[in-house]
Design a protein around this motif. Structure first.
Motif, short mmCIF file in Angstrom:
data_model
loop_
_atom_site.label_atom_id
_atom_site.label_comp_id
_atom_site.label_asym_id
_atom_site.label_seq_id
_atom_site.Cartn_x
_atom_site.Cartn_y
_atom_site.Cartn_z
N SER A 195 0.87 -1.18 0.00
CA SER A 195 0.00 0.00 0.00
C SER A 195 0.90 1.23 0.00
O SER A 195 2.11 1.12 0.23
CB SER A 195 -0.94 0.03 1.22
N HIS A 196 0.29 2.39 -0.26
CA HIS A 196 1.07 3.64 -0.27
C HIS A 196 0.09 4.80 -0.10
O HIS A 196 -1.06 4.72 -0.57
CB HIS A 196 1.86 3.78 -1.57
N PRO A 197 0.52 5.88 0.56
CA PRO A 197 -0.39 7.01 0.77
C PRO A 197 -0.96 7.62 -0.51
O PRO A 197 -2.01 8.27 -0.46
CB PRO A 197 0.49 8.04 1.50
N LEU A 198 -0.32 7.42 -1.66
CA LEU A 198 -0.80 8.04 -2.89
C LEU A 198 -1.92 7.26 -3.56
O LEU A 198 -2.47 7.71 -4.57
CB LEU A 198 0.35 8.23 -3.89
N MET A 206 3.15 -1.92 -7.78
CA MET A 206 4.28 -1.05 -8.04
C MET A 206 3.98 0.33 -7.50
O MET A 206 2.82 0.77 -7.49
CB MET A 206 4.60 -0.98 -9.53
N LEU A 207 5.00 1.03 -7.04
CA LEU A 207 4.82 2.42 -6.66
C LEU A 207 4.54 3.27 -7.91
O LEU A 207 4.76 2.83 -9.04
CB LEU A 207 6.07 2.93 -5.96
N HIS A 208 4.05 4.48 -7.69
CA HIS A 208 3.80 5.41 -8.80
C HIS A 208 5.07 5.57 -9.63
O HIS A 208 6.18 5.59 -9.10
CB HIS A 208 3.37 6.76 -8.23
N ARG A 209 4.91 5.72 -10.92
CA ARG A 209 6.06 5.79 -11.84
C ARG A 209 7.05 6.89 -11.48
O ARG A 209 8.25 6.75 -11.74
CB ARG A 209 5.55 6.00 -13.28
N MET A 210 6.57 7.98 -10.88
CA MET A 210 7.49 9.08 -10.59
C MET A 210 8.54 8.72 -9.56
O MET A 210 9.58 9.38 -9.46
CB MET A 210 6.72 10.32 -10.12
#
Length: 258
Positions: A195-198, A206-210
């Protein structure tokens, strides 16, 4: 040092996910304490402002921070290296990372999401809240672990849990996962998250591409985990995944292609 994060207490944030392997859920990123008869070590170390929490989590387990045999860094982002300079400078603890990541961890290179990348998305409430936390967590004033050294297989085998490193470039050039074969656990850092705050999404992702220095390579490099056996996955963001690594990877790929 005392905790400066209201409401955070190790009794609710430290959990034994495998024998001698404790995942610590920090305010925005995780770190792991690995303990056996030979002592203990850390995998990652939160944001700079998390340093008191890192020390608190270690003492909660009846250990002393000065006795850490090493801090392993999966990659050089500030939400994973935050307490490393303190351990190195205060206790002389070895700070170890992959050879390909050494310049990043030492502060000689920078592979971090830029302020501009965040600013153009700051109109989104989740991004804005994350940005505020990052600033408060000391990301803009982080000290690099200038004394960090590159690990090798022999050095890792002598540490608690007999860890093995798996290079997974893309998130950063020398991003790595740390396998703890005896415990059947693997710390994947930011190779993928649960999970991730975004995002509202939960489960392997996967985390956001940025966040990636090379987003396409980051996803492709996940294949290096194929055939690795672990029954507990410890991500850098989100709760532990108590499932076979192969199942986590399958769910990750379904989410990326679905």
């Amino acid at each position: 040092m005392r905790s400066t994060t209201s409401g955070w207490h190790p009794s609710s944030r430290v959990s034994e996910q495998a024998p001698g392997v404790f995942l610590v859920a920090g305010p925005a990123s995780n770190w792991t304490v690995v303990r056996d008869r030979s002592g203990f070590m850390l995998i990652d170390s939160g944001y700079p402002a998390d340093c008191p929490l890192v020390l608190e989590s270690i003492r909660h387990l009846g250990l002393q921070p000065a006795d850490a045999r090493a801090v392993l860094i999966t990659h050089g982002h500030v939400d994973h290296t935050g307490a490393a300079a303190h351990f190195s400078g205060t206790y002389g603890t070895p700070i170890l990372c992959s050879p390909e990541e050494l310049a990043h961890v030492q502060g000689k290179e920078k592979h971090q999401v830029t302020f501009g990348q965040v600013l153009v998305r700051a109109w989104r409430p989740r991004v804005f809240r994350w940005m505020v936390h990052v600033v408060k967590a000391g990301a803009l004033t982080a000290r690099p672990a200038t004394r960090a050294r590159a690990w090798d297989a022999a050095t890792l085998r002598r540490l608690p849990g007999r860890p093995e490193a798996i290079l997974i470039p893309g998130h950063t050039p020398g991003n790595a996962a740390v396998l703890l074969p005896t415990a059947g656990a693997i710390a994947v850092g930011d190779s993928f998250a649960s999970s991730h705050p975004l995002t509202r999404k939960t489960g392997p992702q996967m985390l956001h591409r940025m966040y990636h220095s090379d987003p396409d390579a980051a996803l492709e490099a996940i294949r290096r985990l194929d055939g690795v056996h672990a029954s507990v996955v410890l991500p850098g963001h989100g709760p532990a995944l108590r499932m076979p690594l192969a199942e986590a990877l399958a769910a990750l790929r379904r989410g990326e292609t679905g």
